[in-house]
Design an enzyme around this catalytic site. Structure first.
Site, PDB file in Angstrom:
ATOM      1  N   ASP A   1       0.815  -1.227   0.000  1.00  0.00           N
ATOM      2  CA  ASP A   1       0.000   0.000   0.000  1.00  0.00           C
ATOM      3  C   ASP A   1       0.843   1.270   0.000  1.00  0.00           C
ATOM      4  OD1 ASP A   1       1.052   0.039   2.531  1.00  0.00           O
ATOM      5  OD2 ASP A   1      -0.860  -0.055   3.582  1.00  0.00           O
ATOM      6  N   GLY A   2       2.180   1.132  -0.110  1.00  0.00           N
ATOM      7  CA  GLY A   2       3.036   2.312  -0.187  1.00  0.00           C
ATOM      8  C   GLY A   2       3.625   2.739   1.146  1.00  0.00           C
ATOM      9  N   GLU A   3       3.151   2.157   2.255  1.00  0.00           N
ATOM     10  CA  GLU A   3       3.743   2.510   3.550  1.00  0.00           C
ATOM     11  C   GLU A   3       5.133   1.880   3.656  1.00  0.00           C
ATOM     12  OE1 GLU A   3       1.088   1.519   6.747  1.00  0.00           O
ATOM     13  OE2 GLU A   3      -0.466   2.887   6.030  1.00  0.00           O
TER      14      GLU A   3
ATOM     15  N   ARG B   1      13.047  25.479  -2.841  1.00  0.00           N
ATOM     16  CA  ARG B   1      12.745  26.497  -3.864  1.00  0.00           C
ATOM     17  C   ARG B   1      11.468  27.280  -3.571  1.00  0.00           C
ATOM     18  NH1 ARG B   1      13.662  22.605  -8.914  1.00  0.00           N
ATOM     19  NH2 ARG B   1      13.173  21.130  -7.264  1.00  0.00           N
ATOM     20  N   GLN B   2      10.510  26.645  -2.944  1.00  0.00           N
ATOM     21  CA  GLN B   2       9.245  27.347  -2.627  1.00  0.00           C
ATOM     22  C   GLN B   2       9.475  28.118  -1.329  1.00  0.00           C
ATOM     23  OE1 GLN B   2       6.286  27.202  -4.432  1.00  0.00           O
ATOM     24  NE2 GLN B   2       4.963  28.278  -3.000  1.00  0.00           N
TER      25      GLN B   2
ATOM     26  N   HIS C   1      17.336  31.590  -1.843  1.00  0.00           N
ATOM     27  CA  HIS C   1      17.207  32.735  -2.750  1.00  0.00           C
ATOM     28  C   HIS C   1      16.792  33.988  -1.968  1.00  0.00           C
ATOM     29  CE1 HIS C   1      16.340  35.204  -6.090  1.00  0.00           C
ATOM     30  NE2 HIS C   1      15.043  34.965  -6.152  1.00  0.00           N
TER      31      HIS C   1
ATOM     32  N   ASP D   1      19.998  31.989 -14.826  1.00  0.00           N
ATOM     33  CA  ASP D   1      19.052  32.957 -14.247  1.00  0.00           C
ATOM     34  C   ASP D   1      19.758  33.747 -13.142  1.00  0.00           C
ATOM     35  OD1 ASP D   1      19.129  31.175 -12.081  1.00  0.00           O
ATOM     36  OD2 ASP D   1      17.257  30.202 -12.651  1.00  0.00           O
TER      37      ASP D   1
ATOM     38  N   LYS E   1      15.732  35.095 -16.418  1.00  0.00           N
ATOM     39  CA  LYS E   1      14.775  34.023 -16.694  1.00  0.00           C
ATOM     40  C   LYS E   1      13.393  34.369 -16.141  1.00  0.00           C
ATOM     41  CE  LYS E   1      14.542  30.031 -14.221  1.00  0.00           C
ATOM     42  NZ  LYS E   1      15.091  28.768 -13.668  1.00  0.00           N
TER      43      LYS E   1
ATOM     44  N   ASP F   1      24.438  25.705 -12.939  1.00  0.00           N
ATOM     45  CA  ASP F   1      23.254  25.946 -12.100  1.00  0.00           C
ATOM     46  C   ASP F   1      23.314  25.017 -10.891  1.00  0.00           C
ATOM     47  OD1 ASP F   1      20.947  27.248 -11.383  1.00  0.00           O
ATOM     48  OD2 ASP F   1      19.709  26.478 -13.007  1.00  0.00           O
TER      49      ASP F   1
HETATM   50  C1  R5P Z   1      15.713  27.437  -9.794  1.00  0.00           C
HETATM   51  O1  R5P Z   1      15.826  28.631 -10.001  1.00  0.00           O
HETATM   52  C2  R5P Z   1      16.877  26.532  -9.897  1.00  0.00           C
HETATM   53  O2  R5P Z   1      18.067  27.220  -9.640  1.00  0.00           O
HETATM   54  C3  R5P Z   1      16.975  25.857 -11.258  1.00  0.00           C
HETATM   55  O3  R5P Z   1      17.264  26.827 -12.239  1.00  0.00           O
HETATM   56  C4  R5P Z   1      15.705  25.162 -11.613  1.00  0.00           C
HETATM   57  O4  R5P Z   1      15.266  24.348 -10.552  1.00  0.00           O
HETATM   58  C5  R5P Z   1      15.900  24.329 -12.854  1.00  0.00           C
HETATM   59  O5  R5P Z   1      14.703  23.676 -13.141  1.00  0.00           O
HETATM   60  P1  R5P Z   1      14.428  23.028 -14.559  1.00  0.00           P
HETATM   61  O6  R5P Z   1      15.587  22.124 -14.874  1.00  0.00           O
HETATM   62  O7  R5P Z   1      13.145  22.282 -14.355  1.00  0.00           O
HETATM   63  O8  R5P Z   1      14.276  24.148 -15.550  1.00  0.00           O
END
Ligand code: R5P
Length: 291
Positions: free
Chosen positions: A33-35, A90-91, A125, A165, A188, A214
């Site tokens: 079941d994924g557990e 990232r969020q 960030h 970016d 970006k 990156d």
């Molecule tokens: C976000 O700004 C990160 O630094 C990467 O640029 C980003 O996660 C890259 O995501 P993807 O490969 O999906 O474009």
């Protein structure tokens, strides 16, 4: 005691070997079941280090929670998480009303489990330190710039280092300054998970080789769009180098189609493109006298 999980065995064992400790595998059984059933040794030391890279993180977060809680039950006094890739960073704000700020929530979750979290090139960030994400514990964000710079100085020529970016400036700048290479960043705009618009910077010099740098490669779209634009300018060779090679399905093919010649990554996430190891950086941190 040094504990690791199967999918990150190779790198975990390298770290353990540098620390002169015996690595012990945490066993995980997935029920239909994924557990998950997580099993630690019957006895643990007072200090327990858990090594797991948190790519494809959802199941892994539950499993490290079970492992950490069980280690405490068994008497561990100091719990350290070594997560060379730290997920959900990232969020860092609610971009739309009602969105969960996962950086903060996952930061609090890990702070409730561990006394110390050590990672590499966390995607920070809008906050300047990992300590701001996990103020209650020792939170350490190591840099992969050293081994990446060593790698770049070993390759031929003097490429331009290009961040795709503005957020990548922190990594491109520190690598460029270490190895004495020119660097620049693109602009970006992200329109969706797999849709980005990139604008190349105005370049003052002429370059026959560019390495796009990156922190994270996920769908590959960011780097692929930058590479395709570079290709149109007539640049002879385009490579890319990332710290965390997540590689969502289709990313590798997309990069190859966009004109990227060589894809290089560090071993914070196991992938066939791993050519640079962050294990010395992680081990050296723990071998410092004052840790
Ligand atoms: C976000 O700004 C990160 O630094 C990467 O640029 C980003 O996660 C890259 O995501 P993807 O490969 O999906 O474009």
């Amino acid at each position: 005691m040094f504990l690791y999980f199967e999918e990150y065995a190779l790198v975990s064992k390298l770290i353990a070997s540098r620390l002169s400790v015996e690595p012990v595998q945490v066993s995980v059984h997935r029920f239909p079941d994924g557990e998950s059933l997580v099993r630690l040794p019957a006895q643990v030391d007072e200090e327990v280090m858990l090594c797991r890279s948190l790519f494809m993180p959802n199941d892994k977060l539950i499993e490290i929670m079970l492992a950490a809680r069980q280690a405490r039950q068994l008497g561990a006094k100091k719990l350290i998480l070594v997560a060379p890739y730290l997920c959900y960073m990232r969020q860092d704000k609610a971009f739309h009303p009602g969105e969960a700020v996962s950086q903060k929530i996952v930061g609090e979750f890990l702070s409730g489990l561990f006394d110390c979290v050590v990672t590499v090139d966390a995607h920070l960030h809008r906050v300047s330190s990992l300590g701001q994400v996990m103020p209650a514990i020792q939170a350490v964000n190591l840099s992969a710039a050293g081994p990446i710079s060593d790698y770049l100085t070993s390759i031929a020529g003097t490429p331009l280092l290009l961040g795709p970016d503005e957020e990548s400036l922190q990594w491109v700048k520190s690598i460029g300054e270490r190895c004495g290479l020119d660097y620049a960043v693109c602009q970006k705009v992200r329109l969706g998970d797999r849709e980005v618009q990139v604008e190349l910077p105005r370049l003052s010099g002429s370059y026959d080789r560019v390495v796009i740098i990156d922190d994270i490669l996920s769908t590959g779209r960011t780097i692929a769009v930058a590479a395709a634009l570079l290709k149109k300018t007539g640049i002879g060779r385009i490579d890319c180098l990332v710290t965390h090679p997540i590689f969502a399905p289709g990313a590798y093919e997309l990069l190859k189609e966009s004109g990227v010649e060589e894809i290089i990554s560090t071993d914070t996430i196991p992938h066939e493109t791993n050519k640079i190891s962050v294990t010395p950086v992680i081990a050296d941190f723990f071998l410092q006298k004052d840790f």
